[in-house]
Design an enzyme around this catalytic site. Sequence first.
Site, mmCIF file in Angstrom:
data_model
loop_
_atom_site.group_PDB
_atom_site.id
_atom_site.type_symbol
_atom_site.label_atom_id
_atom_site.label_comp_id
_atom_site.label_asym_id
_atom_site.label_seq_id
_atom_site.Cartn_x
_atom_site.Cartn_y
_atom_site.Cartn_z
ATOM 1 N N ASP A 191 0.888 -1.296 -0.089
ATOM 2 C CA ASP A 191 -0.012 0.189 -0.213
ATOM 3 C C ASP A 191 0.875 1.227 -0.060
ATOM 4 O O ASP A 191 1.917 1.121 -0.001
ATOM 5 C CB ASP A 191 -0.952 -0.032 1.228
ATOM 6 C CG ASP A 191 -2.431 0.702 0.945
ATOM 7 O OD1 ASP A 191 -2.187 1.806 0.187
ATOM 8 O OD2 ASP A 191 -3.211 -0.087 0.732
ATOM 9 N N HIS A 262 -2.703 2.937 -4.769
ATOM 10 C CA HIS A 262 -2.183 2.485 -3.604
ATOM 11 C C HIS A 262 -0.791 2.339 -3.911
ATOM 12 O O HIS A 262 -0.358 0.997 -3.007
ATOM 13 C CB HIS A 262 -3.108 1.628 -2.868
ATOM 14 C CG HIS A 262 -4.403 2.171 -2.272
ATOM 15 N ND1 HIS A 262 -4.463 3.051 -1.059
ATOM 16 C CD2 HIS A 262 -5.726 2.014 -2.608
ATOM 17 C CE1 HIS A 262 -5.513 3.263 -0.843
ATOM 18 N NE2 HIS A 262 -6.372 2.691 -1.860
ATOM 19 N N GLU A 343 -9.732 2.746 -5.403
ATOM 20 C CA GLU A 343 -9.244 3.892 -5.035
ATOM 21 C C GLU A 343 -8.172 4.768 -6.030
ATOM 22 O O GLU A 343 -7.007 4.611 -5.334
ATOM 23 C CB GLU A 343 -9.182 4.172 -3.678
ATOM 24 C CG GLU A 343 -10.259 3.720 -2.844
ATOM 25 C CD GLU A 343 -10.006 3.674 -1.315
ATOM 26 O OE1 GLU A 343 -10.906 4.444 -0.437
ATOM 27 O OE2 GLU A 343 -8.985 3.271 -1.003
HETATM 28 C C1 ACM Z 1 -11.203 -0.650 0.691
HETATM 29 O O1 ACM Z 1 -11.704 -0.529 1.809
HETATM 30 N N1 ACM Z 1 -10.569 0.368 -0.098
HETATM 31 C C2 ACM Z 1 -11.247 -1.758 -0.289
#
Ligand code: ACM
Length: 542
Positions: A191, A262, A343
């Site tokens: 991440d 991420h 995201e």
């Molecule tokens: C997430 O909670 N962004 C998968």
Amino acid sequence: MFKKSFLALAVLLLAIISHAQVGIIPQPVETTVATGGGAFRINRQTKIVAGKDLQNSVKFINGYLKKFYGFELASTKNAKATNAVHLRAGKIAGLAKPGYTLDVKKTGIVIQGSTDTAVFYGIQSLIQLLPTVKGTDLSVPYVSVKDYPRFAYRGMHLDVARNFFPVSFVKKYIDNLALHKMNYFHWHLTDDQGWRIEISKYPGLTTAGAFRDGTIIGHYPGTGNDNTRYGGFYTKQEVKEVIAYAAERYITIIPEIELPGHSSAAIAAYPWLSCFPAKETSIPKNASEASQLKKGKKVQETWGVFEDIYCAGKDSTFLFLQDVLDEVVALFPSKMIHIGGDEAPKDHWKICPSCQARIKKEGLKDEHQLQSYFIQRIEKHVNAKGRTIIGWDEILEGGLAPNAVVMSWRGEKGGIDAAKENHFVIMTPGSHVYFDHAQTRDKDSVTFGGYTPLEKVYSYEPVPAELPAGKEEYVLGAQANLWSEYIRYDSKAEFQIFPRMSALSEVLWTPKEKRNWEKFQAAMIRQFQRYDLWDVNYFHEK
Ligand code: ACM
Ligand code: ZN
């Protein structure tokens, strides 16, 4: 009149007490407690009878007994042994796979499983019948159980990127999964705040990407920075050790390598992965002193979603990710490989000449289709290795990759849409199974936000009512996620998952019509004692 109601009350209390003694969690398909009571006693002379095929289960029982009661049992292949726990694997007529039966009688204990996995589940039920305090004379109530799981996918996730957890804790987490008859562990390994898995071809991912110069203090955006270098990663050897540990517990580990978003930690190690390699990582509020002095790309010290993501225009990005995934696939036997997909802000892609050239060349409509192109290109590579990708529900944007499994986290809509298109789905909605949310309305500690008490988890139904008939089979099951922004220590991680994990296990295992909140609460009385025996931390409303 008084006598009658007193009798009724006594009968009710007795029923509750006897249920509490035989309150197996997750509640089995069928549990019959012997009328008249009675118990078989496991003592130091008791033997385990098992063939060669079940030695893994013998090892597990003995590991458990040794750890929590201080003794082990001798094992034998002599099926005629008395004072014994008999383990047998073989076809069981009329019982779905991996079903088992567990019979505790005066003559001994018999666990019969349709497969070795099923025998292992039978052992977990037996464990639920053992005393909740240490001792060497373990009385097990006479009972007869018939059981099999409702869902094929019963999982928990752990984010080791925002905060890092040592191998010892990951193993304990896996033990807890096994004790709840769960069979998947989703390991969130990369991440923005850290890259946690050794990749031989790109050592920078762990020498640079696994460490940040500090972490914000308190709730986002923070009250300051701890100015302490923080990080860690798992070596390949450690990863192999954890995979083997999970396999002995019939648990598959699904590794997650996040893309295209991420990805700050990878970009900090290899800036050429970004659309704009020369662009410095923006300095957030409460950045550490060290990072304020540093130039270039940085591993993030705060939480959220960051716009510097993998460039979709450059082939070098895909070659890098393919190399990484090749090493991941070589380590993990899991059929399913998680590629993230959530995201991913499109700000950079919109202004990146390479990304725009890709959109033109491939005849794509916009950046959402570019995301879809990205995922499908990765999917092709993973499929060529004989594996299937899973992604968060954003992978539906711009068209779903052909074989992808969807993890529905932004509610259930993604899961419903995917199932309608005949894609397998795993439900992980933030509304019910995000265990980083608070369990009480009182402030107990800093949490991500959201309020998800035990009863709400228990009430979760993974098959949405809106799903058209015939599409239910595409719901493989569900999983709880444990994001670790506000979870630095092992004890906090346990506090967040217990007791909600016990509720989730019943959602995933127990037949829908058998689920019963009152009964579950009664069984939880002993389960809380068992948590103490297991030495796990937990939340318990006073
Ligand atoms: C997430 O909670 N962004 C998968
Ligand atoms: Zn780009």
